[in-house]
Design a protein around this motif. Structure first.
Motif, PDB file in Angstrom:
ATOM      1  N   THR A  42     -41.992 -30.136  55.510  1.00 41.95           N
ATOM      2  CA  THR A  42     -41.016 -29.279  54.820  1.00 41.95           C
ATOM      3  C   THR A  42     -39.655 -29.379  55.502  1.00 41.95           C
ATOM      4  OG1 THR A  42     -41.561 -27.421  56.244  1.00 41.95           O
ATOM      5  CG2 THR A  42     -42.780 -27.593  54.174  1.00 41.95           C
ATOM      6  N   MET A  43     -38.623 -29.031  54.740  1.00 43.34           N
ATOM      7  CA  MET A  43     -37.268 -29.004  55.306  1.00 43.34           C
ATOM      8  C   MET A  43     -37.203 -27.972  56.426  1.00 43.34           C
ATOM      9  SD  MET A  43     -34.301 -30.229  55.363  1.00 43.34           S
ATOM     10  CE  MET A  43     -34.045 -31.263  53.936  1.00 43.34           C
ATOM     11  N   PHE A  66     -38.949 -17.226  61.349  1.00 44.75           N
ATOM     12  CA  PHE A  66     -38.440 -17.634  60.028  1.00 44.75           C
ATOM     13  C   PHE A  66     -38.754 -16.520  59.038  1.00 44.75           C
ATOM     14  CE2 PHE A  66     -42.367 -18.781  57.741  1.00 44.75           C
ATOM     15  CZ  PHE A  66     -43.259 -18.907  58.793  1.00 44.75           C
ATOM     16  N   LEU A 123     -39.702  -8.404  53.197  1.00 46.22           N
ATOM     17  CA  LEU A 123     -39.373  -9.468  54.142  1.00 46.22           C
ATOM     18  C   LEU A 123     -40.077  -9.280  55.486  1.00 46.22           C
ATOM     19  CD1 LEU A 123     -37.198 -11.737  54.801  1.00 46.22           C
ATOM     20  CD2 LEU A 123     -35.810  -9.857  55.631  1.00 46.22           C
ATOM     21  N   ALA A 164     -46.749 -18.242  56.832  1.00 46.82           N
ATOM     22  CA  ALA A 164     -46.190 -17.712  55.582  1.00 46.82           C
ATOM     23  C   ALA A 164     -47.324 -17.196  54.686  1.00 46.82           C
ATOM     24  CB  ALA A 164     -45.391 -18.794  54.866  1.00 46.82           C
ATOM     25  N   SER A 190     -34.532 -19.212  55.148  1.00 48.53           N
ATOM     26  CA  SER A 190     -34.326 -20.298  54.186  1.00 48.53           C
ATOM     27  C   SER A 190     -34.529 -19.808  52.758  1.00 48.53           C
ATOM     28  CB  SER A 190     -35.298 -21.443  54.478  1.00 48.53           C
ATOM     29  OG  SER A 190     -35.201 -22.389  53.433  1.00 48.53           O
ATOM     30  N   GLY A 194     -35.433 -22.952  48.746  1.00 48.06           N
ATOM     31  CA  GLY A 194     -36.417 -23.189  47.692  1.00 48.06           C
ATOM     32  C   GLY A 194     -36.139 -22.329  46.463  1.00 48.06           C
ATOM     33  N   ILE A 195     -35.235 -21.354  46.603  1.00 45.65           N
ATOM     34  CA  ILE A 195     -34.976 -20.427  45.495  1.00 45.65           C
ATOM     35  C   ILE A 195     -33.623 -20.730  44.835  1.00 45.65           C
ATOM     36  CG2 ILE A 195     -34.769 -17.985  44.871  1.00 45.65           C
ATOM     37  CD1 ILE A 195     -36.451 -17.414  47.469  1.00 45.65           C
ATOM     38  N   VAL A 238     -30.093 -20.753  55.254  1.00 44.98           N
ATOM     39  CA  VAL A 238     -30.069 -22.069  54.609  1.00 44.98           C
ATOM     40  C   VAL A 238     -30.179 -21.867  53.103  1.00 44.98           C
ATOM     41  CG1 VAL A 238     -31.201 -24.315  54.487  1.00 44.98           C
ATOM     42  CG2 VAL A 238     -31.232 -23.045  56.623  1.00 44.98           C
ATOM     43  N   SER A 239     -29.275 -22.473  52.368  1.00 45.11           N
ATOM     44  CA  SER A 239     -29.320 -22.348  50.904  1.00 45.11           C
ATOM     45  C   SER A 239     -29.770 -23.665  50.279  1.00 45.11           C
ATOM     46  CB  SER A 239     -27.948 -21.918  50.374  1.00 45.11           C
ATOM     47  OG  SER A 239     -27.599 -20.675  50.944  1.00 45.11           O
ATOM     48  N   SER A 298     -30.026 -27.217  48.782  1.00 39.73           N
ATOM     49  CA  SER A 298     -29.268 -28.471  48.910  1.00 39.73           C
ATOM     50  C   SER A 298     -28.978 -29.037  47.514  1.00 39.73           C
ATOM     51  CB  SER A 298     -30.055 -29.481  49.750  1.00 39.73           C
ATOM     52  OG  SER A 298     -31.333 -29.682  49.210  1.00 39.73           O
ATOM     53  N   LEU A 331     -26.740 -29.822  52.375  1.00 39.97           N
ATOM     54  CA  LEU A 331     -27.509 -28.591  52.641  1.00 39.97           C
ATOM     55  C   LEU A 331     -26.560 -27.513  53.184  1.00 39.97           C
ATOM     56  CD1 LEU A 331     -30.454 -27.356  53.014  1.00 39.97           C
ATOM     57  CD2 LEU A 331     -30.253 -28.084  55.388  1.00 39.97           C
TER      58      LEU A 331
HETATM   59  N1  COA Z   1     -32.799 -27.031  49.253  1.00 38.94           N
HETATM   60  C1  COA Z   1     -33.422 -27.494  48.177  1.00 38.94           C
HETATM   61  N2  COA Z   1     -34.746 -27.382  48.007  1.00 38.94           N
HETATM   62  C2  COA Z   1     -35.449 -26.800  48.969  1.00 38.94           C
HETATM   63  C3  COA Z   1     -34.869 -26.295  50.133  1.00 38.94           C
HETATM   64  C4  COA Z   1     -33.478 -26.460  50.255  1.00 38.94           C
HETATM   65  N3  COA Z   1     -32.820 -25.996  51.309  1.00 38.94           N
HETATM   66  N4  COA Z   1     -35.812 -25.750  50.904  1.00 38.94           N
HETATM   67  C5  COA Z   1     -36.967 -25.880  50.252  1.00 38.94           C
HETATM   68  N5  COA Z   1     -36.748 -26.512  49.089  1.00 38.94           N
HETATM   69  C6  COA Z   1     -37.735 -26.903  48.115  1.00 38.94           C
HETATM   70  C7  COA Z   1     -38.948 -27.458  48.794  1.00 38.94           C
HETATM   71  O1  COA Z   1     -38.780 -28.807  49.042  1.00 38.94           O
HETATM   72  C8  COA Z   1     -40.022 -27.184  47.805  1.00 38.94           C
HETATM   73  O2  COA Z   1     -39.994 -28.142  46.820  1.00 38.94           O
HETATM   74  P1  COA Z   1     -41.188 -29.229  46.682  1.00 38.94           P
HETATM   75  O3  COA Z   1     -42.416 -28.392  46.447  1.00 38.94           O
HETATM   76  O4  COA Z   1     -40.771 -30.038  45.521  1.00 38.94           O
HETATM   77  O5  COA Z   1     -41.219 -29.978  47.964  1.00 38.94           O
HETATM   78  C9  COA Z   1     -39.585 -25.882  47.157  1.00 38.94           C
HETATM   79  O6  COA Z   1     -38.208 -25.742  47.458  1.00 38.94           O
HETATM   80  C10 COA Z   1     -40.305 -24.651  47.658  1.00 38.94           C
HETATM   81  O7  COA Z   1     -40.153 -24.558  49.031  1.00 38.94           O
HETATM   82  P2  COA Z   1     -40.713 -23.239  49.775  1.00 38.94           P
HETATM   83  O8  COA Z   1     -42.002 -22.844  49.208  1.00 38.94           O
HETATM   84  O9  COA Z   1     -39.663 -22.222  49.806  1.00 38.94           O
HETATM   85  O10 COA Z   1     -41.043 -23.775  51.206  1.00 38.94           O
HETATM   86  P3  COA Z   1     -40.134 -23.790  52.433  1.00 38.94           P
HETATM   87  O11 COA Z   1     -40.900 -24.461  53.507  1.00 38.94           O
HETATM   88  O12 COA Z   1     -38.811 -24.340  52.133  1.00 38.94           O
HETATM   89  O13 COA Z   1     -39.965 -22.248  52.834  1.00 38.94           O
HETATM   90  C11 COA Z   1     -40.554 -20.043  53.413  1.00 38.94           C
HETATM   91  C12 COA Z   1     -41.008 -21.468  53.331  1.00 38.94           C
HETATM   92  C13 COA Z   1     -41.646 -19.194  53.999  1.00 38.94           C
HETATM   93  C14 COA Z   1     -39.312 -19.949  54.280  1.00 38.94           C
HETATM   94  C15 COA Z   1     -40.164 -19.593  52.025  1.00 38.94           C
HETATM   95  O14 COA Z   1     -41.279 -19.645  51.193  1.00 38.94           O
HETATM   96  C16 COA Z   1     -39.619 -18.200  51.936  1.00 38.94           C
HETATM   97  O15 COA Z   1     -40.304 -17.189  51.993  1.00 38.94           O
HETATM   98  N6  COA Z   1     -38.284 -18.123  51.753  1.00 38.94           N
HETATM   99  C17 COA Z   1     -37.595 -16.866  51.584  1.00 38.94           C
HETATM  100  C18 COA Z   1     -36.979 -16.386  52.872  1.00 38.94           C
HETATM  101  C19 COA Z   1     -36.202 -15.143  52.617  1.00 38.94           C
HETATM  102  O16 COA Z   1     -36.570 -14.277  51.844  1.00 38.94           O
HETATM  103  N7  COA Z   1     -35.040 -15.024  53.262  1.00 38.94           N
HETATM  104  C20 COA Z   1     -34.175 -13.989  52.982  1.00 38.94           C
HETATM  105  C21 COA Z   1     -33.949 -13.177  54.178  1.00 38.94           C
HETATM  106  S1  COA Z   1     -32.649 -12.082  53.883  1.00 38.94           S
END
Ligand code: COA
Length: 457
Positions: A287-288, A325, A333, A357, A379, A382-383, A402-403, A405, A422
């Motif tokens: 993962t990234m 993370f 959260l 996670a 991060s 992914g959203i 991280v937002s 990319s 990114l």
């Molecule tokens: N840019 C573009 N795409 C991205 C990305 C980025 N920076 N980071 C992740 N993605 C993609 C991944 O590649 C994945 O795609 P794929 O399945 O085609 O490979 C998809 O988004 C889903 O990734 P995710 O499930 O989010 O995995 P992750 O390893 O990137 O993140 C967590 C894991 C636990 C950090 C994430 O699930 C999470 O909970 N994020 C929210 C954190 C949050 O709420 N922060 C706010 C605090 S105020």
């Protein structure tokens, strides 16, 4: 004509068998009407019982620690003048317990007790609540109260009578240190403070009436139903805990956020290739986030003040690299912490973040799995989104947001070429980190992510 009166514990709402924590008078003392006679403390509130009339205390019928309820006779008073038959009873209505309390974070010490509410005489108003220990806080301060508590110095823990006394002398109770049980501020503490001021001993402290806090307006009380249908639902336990921590961190840390972006074109190509290969062999997914963790360790090594915590006038520089993370869960959260990120491979980090996670989403994280972090990554890539301003996870001094990319045209000196960029948002504690250091940190992080071979250097 004098009259002997039995002074009883008045209507004190839903409370019963409440311990007497202070007795302000003894037999023979002269009291004025409304003077506080004793202070009671339930697990939710502190309240004073006032004298129903001016007179002399003939007999005190309770002792410290005794438990009393409505109607318990606490003392006999010889009133200077007979009370008229229609005089109001000694009991006075008790305000509802405030719907606030202080919360202790899962890993960190509590915010101090909540502010009391009292009438002008400091009577019969639930004054304060004990901090509720995690993991099951039932109340949370309102955001306004929380911020005011954070910015107004330590929170005063004093009975209404002591507060009234302090007010009379122009002393802000929030400036005092209590010498009573559980740090309670006593009448003597107020006196000592005033004496200190007079003798100059307290000259280092702010003037007693100087405004120290945010002096915020009270939180708006709105009857939303007046404007349309509404539904009220309780906040989850995690939201209450993290909300209290976020409010403290936001109010107490001077945040600045440095925005930057990293060219992750090659890294993403490498990640995709490895994932395609491991998909065939049934291996773990890279993962990234795992790469980000690894790159952050290199940046933390190069800029050690980011791997630190403030401890009074000292900066504690950590020799280990435990990184948190942010994980989004159905209940809110949480921030699991990965230990010794420097000693793990990117694949191991990817597997561990996935496990943590999953545990977070199932609500199965142990407290130890959320403690000891040095630096955090949030991060949202992914959203979606282009940038945000993450709140630092105290006592850490920085957090990387991280937002998502996106492929964008980049000028390479000869032409525009499509590159995967990114977005990085680094919030830092400006007491510890200067703007220039933050810019160097994100620049270096960007270089690492553009070419991770740099981390080997
Ligand atoms: N840019 C573009 N795409 C991205 C990305 C980025 N920076 N980071 C992740 N993605 C993609 C991944 O590649 C994945 O795609 P794929 O399945 O085609 O490979 C998809 O988004 C889903 O990734 P995710 O499930 O989010 O995995 P992750 O390893 O990137 O993140 C967590 C894991 C636990 C950090 C994430 O699930 C999470 O909970 N994020 C929210 C954190 C949050 O709420 N922060 C706010 C605090 S105020």
């Amino acid at each position: 004509m004098s009259q002997l009166l039995e002074v009883k514990v008045p209507d004190i709402g839903d409370f019963g068998a409440i311990p007497v924590i202070e007795i302000h008078v003894k037999a023979g003392d002269a009291v004025a009407a409304e003077d506080s006679l004793i202070t009671l403390e339930s697990d939710k509130a502190t309240m004073d019982v006032p004298a129903p009339a001016a007179g002399t205390v003939k007999e005190v019928r309770i002792g410290l620690g005794d438990k009393v309820s409505e109607g318990t006779v606490i003392m006999v008073l010889e009133a200077d003048t007979a009370l008229p038959a229609s005089a109001p009873p000694a009991a006075q209505p008790v305000a509802q317990a405030p719907v606030v309390a202080s919360v202790i974070a899962s890993a960190e010490p509590s915010a101090p007790p909540a502010e009391d509410r009292e009438d002008e005489l400091g009577r019969f108003r639930p004054a304060e609540q004990e901090p509720i220990l995690a993991p099951s806080p039932s109340h949370v301060p309102s955001p306004g109260q929380m911020a005011a508590e954070m910015m107004g110095g330590h929170k005063a823990h004093a009975s209404p009578s002591v507060r009234a006394y302090a007010r009379e002398l122009g002393v802000e109770v929030g400036r005092l240190t209590g010498s009573g049980p559980k740090g309670r501020i006593l009448r003597e503490d107020v006196q000592r403070y005033v004496k200190g001021l007079v003798s100059g001993a307290a000259s280092a402290s702010p003037a007693p009436t100087a405004a120290g806090g945010l002096n915020l307006l009270p939180w708006p009380q709105v009857d939303f139903a007046k404007f349309g249908p509404v539904q009220s639902q309780p906040l989850s336990r995690i939201k209450k805990l993290s909300g209290a921590n976020l409010a403290r961190n936001w109010a107490m840390i001077p945040h600045v956020t440095q925005f930057d972006e990293a060219d992750v074109t090659d890294l993403e190509a490498f990640r995709t290739q490895v994932n395609q290969e491991s998909e065939k062999s049934g291996g773990a997914k890279l993962t990234m986030l795992a790469f980000l963790l690894k790159a952050c360790v290199s940046a933390l090594r190069k800029f050690p003040e980011f791997n630190a915590s403030l401890d009074g006038d000292n900066l504690v520089l950590k020799q280990y690299f435990h990184l948190g993370f942010a994980a989004d869960t159905p209940n809110g959260l949480v921030v699991p912490v990965i230990r010794d990120v420097d000693k793990k491979t990117v694949l191991e980090l990817a597997a561990e973040t996935a496990t943590l996670a999953k545990k977070a989403r199932e609500g199965k994280l142990a407290p130890a799995e959320m403690q000891g972090g040095c630096f955090s990554i949030s991060s949202l890539g992914g959203i979606g989104g282009t940038a945000f301003t993450p709140i630092i996870n105290a006592p850490e001094v920085a957090i990387l947001g991280v937002s998502k990319s996106e492929t964008r045209p980049r000028w390479n000196g000869r032409e525009f070429e499509p590159r995967l960029m990114l977005p990085l948002s680094l919030s830092y504690d400006h007491r510890v980190v200067d703007g220039a250091a933050a810019a160097r940190f994100t620049t270096y992080l960007g270089q690492l992510l553009a070419d991770l071979r740099r981390s080997l250097l």
